[in-house]
Design a protein around this motif. Structure first.
Motif, PDB file in Angstrom:
ATOM      1  N   ASN A 104       0.907 -49.884  18.798  1.00  0.00           N
ATOM      2  CA  ASN A 104       1.067 -50.583  17.523  1.00  0.00           C
ATOM      3  C   ASN A 104       1.589 -51.986  17.776  1.00  0.00           C
ATOM      4  OD1 ASN A 104       0.633 -48.482  15.229  1.00  0.00           O
ATOM      5  ND2 ASN A 104       1.958 -47.403  16.690  1.00  0.00           N
ATOM      6  N   LYS A 105       1.603 -52.793  16.754  1.00  0.00           N
ATOM      7  CA  LYS A 105       2.193 -54.123  16.864  1.00  0.00           C
ATOM      8  C   LYS A 105       3.637 -53.974  17.326  1.00  0.00           C
ATOM      9  CE  LYS A 105       3.207 -58.284  14.196  1.00  0.00           C
ATOM     10  NZ  LYS A 105       3.099 -58.956  12.867  1.00  0.00           N
ATOM     11  N   GLY A 106       3.993 -54.707  18.380  1.00  0.00           N
ATOM     12  CA  GLY A 106       5.340 -54.644  18.921  1.00  0.00           C
ATOM     13  C   GLY A 106       5.493 -53.694  20.098  1.00  0.00           C
ATOM     14  N   THR A 107       4.473 -52.874  20.391  1.00  0.00           N
ATOM     15  CA  THR A 107       4.543 -51.955  21.529  1.00  0.00           C
ATOM     16  C   THR A 107       4.448 -52.728  22.840  1.00  0.00           C
ATOM     17  OG1 THR A 107       3.534 -50.132  20.287  1.00  0.00           O
ATOM     18  CG2 THR A 107       3.426 -50.013  22.686  1.00  0.00           C
ATOM     19  N   THR A 108       5.316 -52.400  23.788  1.00  0.00           N
ATOM     20  CA  THR A 108       5.234 -52.935  25.148  1.00  0.00           C
ATOM     21  C   THR A 108       4.918 -51.790  26.100  1.00  0.00           C
ATOM     22  OG1 THR A 108       6.823 -54.704  24.682  1.00  0.00           O
ATOM     23  CG2 THR A 108       6.440 -54.157  26.992  1.00  0.00           C
ATOM     24  N   VAL A 109       3.752 -51.856  26.702  1.00  0.00           N
ATOM     25  CA  VAL A 109       3.290 -50.836  27.640  1.00  0.00           C
ATOM     26  C   VAL A 109       3.636 -51.282  29.058  1.00  0.00           C
ATOM     27  CG1 VAL A 109       1.269 -49.647  28.571  1.00  0.00           C
ATOM     28  CG2 VAL A 109       1.420 -50.148  26.116  1.00  0.00           C
ATOM     29  N   GLY A 110       4.300 -50.410  29.823  1.00  0.00           N
ATOM     30  CA  GLY A 110       4.592 -50.697  31.218  1.00  0.00           C
ATOM     31  C   GLY A 110       3.783 -49.805  32.134  1.00  0.00           C
ATOM     32  N   LEU A 149       1.404 -43.074  39.702  1.00  0.00           N
ATOM     33  CA  LEU A 149       1.291 -43.984  38.558  1.00  0.00           C
ATOM     34  C   LEU A 149       2.135 -43.405  37.424  1.00  0.00           C
ATOM     35  CD1 LEU A 149      -1.849 -45.716  37.136  1.00  0.00           C
ATOM     36  CD2 LEU A 149      -0.296 -44.547  35.599  1.00  0.00           C
ATOM     37  N   SER A 150       2.986 -44.221  36.855  1.00  0.00           N
ATOM     38  CA  SER A 150       3.814 -43.771  35.744  1.00  0.00           C
ATOM     39  C   SER A 150       3.791 -44.791  34.630  1.00  0.00           C
ATOM     40  CB  SER A 150       5.253 -43.487  36.199  1.00  0.00           C
ATOM     41  OG  SER A 150       5.798 -44.598  36.883  1.00  0.00           O
ATOM     42  N   PHE A 151       4.260 -44.373  33.453  1.00  0.00           N
ATOM     43  CA  PHE A 151       4.163 -45.185  32.248  1.00  0.00           C
ATOM     44  C   PHE A 151       5.549 -45.449  31.648  1.00  0.00           C
ATOM     45  CE2 PHE A 151       0.352 -42.389  32.367  1.00  0.00           C
ATOM     46  CZ  PHE A 151      -0.606 -43.360  32.577  1.00  0.00           C
ATOM     47  N   TRP A 152       5.655 -46.604  31.004  1.00  0.00           N
ATOM     48  CA  TRP A 152       6.842 -46.987  30.253  1.00  0.00           C
ATOM     49  C   TRP A 152       6.410 -47.472  28.866  1.00  0.00           C
ATOM     50  CZ3 TRP A 152      11.877 -47.563  32.724  1.00  0.00           C
ATOM     51  CH2 TRP A 152      11.878 -47.329  34.104  1.00  0.00           C
ATOM     52  N   LYS A 153       7.269 -47.286  27.887  1.00  0.00           N
ATOM     53  CA  LYS A 153       7.045 -47.884  26.572  1.00  0.00           C
ATOM     54  C   LYS A 153       8.356 -48.470  26.064  1.00  0.00           C
ATOM     55  CE  LYS A 153       6.025 -47.254  21.706  1.00  0.00           C
ATOM     56  NZ  LYS A 153       5.969 -46.319  20.569  1.00  0.00           N
ATOM     57  N   ASN A 154       8.324 -49.765  25.774  1.00  0.00           N
ATOM     58  CA  ASN A 154       9.493 -50.472  25.244  1.00  0.00           C
ATOM     59  C   ASN A 154      10.736 -50.221  26.083  1.00  0.00           C
ATOM     60  OD1 ASN A 154       7.727 -51.231  23.253  1.00  0.00           O
ATOM     61  ND2 ASN A 154       8.596 -49.926  21.664  1.00  0.00           N
ATOM     62  N   GLY A 155      10.552 -50.239  27.407  1.00  0.00           N
ATOM     63  CA  GLY A 155      11.674 -50.070  28.315  1.00  0.00           C
ATOM     64  C   GLY A 155      12.078 -48.639  28.584  1.00  0.00           C
TER      65      GLY A 155
END
Length: 328
Positions: free
Chosen positions: A250-256, A266-272
């Motif tokens: 969504n708007k404002g999401t930060t994908v790491g 491989l791993s994932f982050w969202k908003n820190g």
């Protein structure tokens, strides 16, 4: 400024002792020498006091003591991480880029009524060790699946990454209402055997119904012909699933995206927030060791029959050169 002052005051380029060393005799009047000496001493004392005050007040800024190679603590002085640029190809349609330092702002200017895909790839393979980059959604006006992860550099950039046949993609896809993880699954002979066994079980159940006779004469030959080519002649395919239950975009999401090419993970982050490792079809951590992969992102620009002014597309900020965050 403080570090430069430290160098000047405490001797990296000018030893402290030299500040108080005797200067060669000069032919000037004795009274003038006394006044100049007092002025010099006062100036040096003031500089020394100021330097000590600044260094004391900022002692937490430095690691170590007066040894060379000091570094400041904080984001501005962290070691540089894996940095990359994005490759713009002739086949891309409507891509608009704005590069600012380690950030790349990207959107799609749609001029057709239907819209189109753009897959954007990094220009440098992932190096050994751990690498991390982020994609921040400045805007996401449409509920369309978009994809972020790592892939082979030979992807067709006019297709979303997971639709590329026999080209490996590993990552996260999401819309405003749905999400999935994606991986490349290598075709194996045992998969075909499993499919054949499943078809046999279905046939056995069909024998109990009247329609089986028609199936046996018409549908079964075609199905057998198709089955003969399943899981053979292909390197593999990209598949998606919702086993990890990742959040939406969504708007404002930060994908790491966090890749360790030494461990192959491989791993994932969202908003820190750390979300976990990608797993393969056997529920083991995905193994990317030895693969040559680059950052990969697929975005869709939606057109409108009412005119280009009503078209819409995600606007993202790609952040590179980041040091990987500490793992939980």
């Amino acid at each position: 400024p403080i570090s430069r002052l430290r160098v000047a005051a405490f001797g990296a380029t000018l030893p402290t002792s030299s500040l108080f060393a005797a200067t060669p005799a000069m032919a000037i009047p004795h009274s003038a020498q006394k006044r100049a000496g007092r002025s010099a001493v006062l100036a040096l004392a003031a500089a020394g006091a100021l330097s000590w005050k600044l260094l004391s007040a900022s002692s937490s800024t430095f690691v170590g003591s007066a040894s060379p190679g000091l570094r400041t603590i904080g984001a501005t002085a962290r070691r540089a991480g894996y940095a990359f640029d994005v490759v713009v190809a002739d086949k891309h349609r409507g891509i608009v880029l704005d590069k600012k330092g380690g950030k790349i702002e990207l959107t799609t200017k749609v001029t057709s009524s239907g819209g189109y895909w753009n897959t954007v790839l990094g220009d440098k393979p992932l190096p050994a060790g751990r690498s991390y980059f982020e994609v921040h959604f400045l805007d996401k006006p449409d509920d369309v699946m978009e994809y972020i992860g790592v892939a082979e550099a030979s992807m067709d950039v006019t297709l979303p990454v997971h639709k590329n046949k026999e080209k490996e993609f590993y990552g996260w896809g999401a819309s405003q209402t749905d999400s999935a993880t994606y991986m490349f699954m290598v075709c194996k002979a045992e998969y075909r055997k499993s499919e054949e066994a499943d078809i046999k079980r279905q046939e056995d159940r069909l024998k109990t119904v009247k329609e089986f006779e028609d199936y046996d004469k018409k549908a079964k030959p075609k199905l057998s012909e198709q089955c003969a080519t399943w899981w053979t002649g292909l390197k593999g395919m990209n598949i998606g699933g919702d086993r990890m239950r990742l959040p939406m975009f969504n708007k404002g999401t930060t994908v790491g995206i966090d890749v360790d090419m030494d461990k192959g993970t491989l791993s994932f982050w969202k908003n820190g927030k750390y979300l976990g490792l990608l797993h393969d079809v056997d529920n083991k951590p995905m193994n990317l060791k030895g693969k040559k992969l680059v950052p990969a992102m697929s975005f869709f620009g939606r057109g409108s029959f009412s005119g280009p002014q009503y078209a819409s597309a995600s606007n993202v900020e790609i952040r590179t050169g980041l040091e990987p965050p500490p793992l939980p």
